[in-house]
Write an enzyme that holds these catalytic residues in place. Structure first.
Site, PDB file in Angstrom:
ATOM      1  N   ILE A 112       0.811  -1.348   0.006  1.00  0.00           N
ATOM      2  CA  ILE A 112       0.041  -0.027   0.037  1.00  0.00           C
ATOM      3  C   ILE A 112       0.982   1.242   0.004  1.00  0.00           C
ATOM      4  CG2 ILE A 112      -1.836   1.088   1.248  1.00  0.00           C
ATOM      5  CD1 ILE A 112      -2.577  -1.361  -0.164  1.00  0.00           C
ATOM      6  N   LYS A 113       0.387   2.174  -0.866  1.00  0.00           N
ATOM      7  CA  LYS A 113       1.347   3.341  -0.882  1.00  0.00           C
ATOM      8  C   LYS A 113       0.699   4.610  -0.265  1.00  0.00           C
ATOM      9  CE  LYS A 113       3.432   4.250  -5.152  1.00  0.00           C
ATOM     10  NZ  LYS A 113       3.714   4.316  -6.730  1.00  0.00           N
ATOM     11  N   TYR A 114       1.372   5.104   0.605  1.00  0.00           N
ATOM     12  CA  TYR A 114       0.932   6.443   1.303  1.00  0.00           C
ATOM     13  C   TYR A 114       2.238   7.305   1.028  1.00  0.00           C
ATOM     14  CZ  TYR A 114      -1.578   2.922   4.246  1.00  0.00           C
ATOM     15  OH  TYR A 114      -2.469   2.013   4.797  1.00  0.00           O
TER      16      TYR A 114
END
Ligand code: G3P
Length: 294
Positions: A112-114
């Site tokens: 998951i990209k934050y």
């Protein structure tokens, strides 16, 4: 086809499964994939829908995103598929985390990209506690990479940090220096954060990433195709990277900073103009696919 696979894992930076398949046929493998809202907005099927007058609702856009990563998921190796949460400058960590939790169930190999912002780091800190793999994107400074390290310490899974090389080059700074500085800084660490060189625009960026022994590099298909048509060169011992802009101007070096990886992540100055601009660009590209009321 590549017989001598480099140590650095190679990911496709894109939003089109056909492109990933093309690269896989060309190289014989693809280790992983990174996506982002701009790349998803460019997906040919989404573009076709828009061209035929059908803008998407936000639910439709999310469904499309899920379908795209589900198709890519089985094409790639153990570096997984990075999926980016939808965040503007006001999105709170709790909202990012809720999206991350859902997106993480889409495929078995999700990251998951934050964004490397205060809220993004908070979401990452909470995510790794529940063993959600994360890729911290829009990294433009060593301080941000230090904060990623300390915010995710204790993660059982490798955490990715994505320094954006090309966008630093665009403003006259040597983006490869940032990658080098982060790698040097992490030598003092426990190895839980892997460097994923991103915003790779040309072959020299790719070769410099290999020479720096980054754990991963994400590359647009057209650059990988160029690499293949140039017979897959690898940097030799004498390789030296010539930092130059697209117009051939020399780029300004980025000096190394001594930072303490034992500090709390909140104590680093993580603001960077390009992170904010990057978020705004993702929002604009995402909105360009949506119905006005969506
Ligand atoms: O991997 C990050 C990438 O998608 C951004 O690349 O060329 O838009 O700076 P670019």
């Amino acid at each position: 086809m590549l017989t001598n696979k480099p140590k650095t894992k190679i990911l496709v930076d894109g939003g089109d499964p056909d492109e990933t398949l093309r690269v896989k046929k060309l190289l014989g493998f693809v280790d992983g994939q990174t996506t982002n809202p701009s790349l998803i907005a460019k997906n040919p099927e989404i573009q076709q829908q828009i061209a035929s007058g059908h803008s998407l609702t936000s639910q439709e856009e999310k469904d499309e995103y899920r379908k795209i990563v589900q198709t890519i998921s089985s094409l790639v190796g153990d570096a997984g598929v990075s999926i980016e949460v939808f965040a503007d400058l006001d999105t709170r960590a709790e909202d990012m985390l809720a999206q991350g939790e859902e997106m993480f169930t889409w495929i078995p190999n999700a990251y998951i990209k934050y964004p490397c912002t205060h809220e993004g780091l908070k979401a990452a800190e909470l995510s790794v506690r529940q063993q959600i793999r994360v890729n911290m994107t829009l990294c433009f400074s060593q301080e941000q990479a230090a904060a990623v390290y300390t915010a995710t310490k204790g993660s059982k899974e490798p955490v990715y940090v994505s320094p954006f090389v090309g966008r630093l080059d665009d403003r006259g700074e040597d983006g490869i220096d940032l990658v080098k500085n982060i790698k040097t800084m992490y030598r003092h660490g426990d190895g839980h954060v892997h460097v994923l060189a991103a915003s790779i625009r040309h072959l020299d960026h790719l070769l410099a990433s290999f020479a720096l022994d980054v754990e991963l590099v994400t590359v647009p298909a057209k650059v990988l195709e160029k690499w293949a048509s140039s017979n897959l060169p690898m940097p030799d011992r004498d390789f030296s990277y010539k930092a130059a802009s697209a117009s051939g101007e020399p780029l300004k070096p980025i000096p190394y900073k001594e930072l303490d990886l034992n500090q709390s992540w909140q104590s680093f100055d993580i603001t960077h103009e390009l992170t904010a601009k990057g978020i705004q660009k993702f929002v604009a590209d995402y909105r360009s696919t949506l119905k006005r009321s969506a």
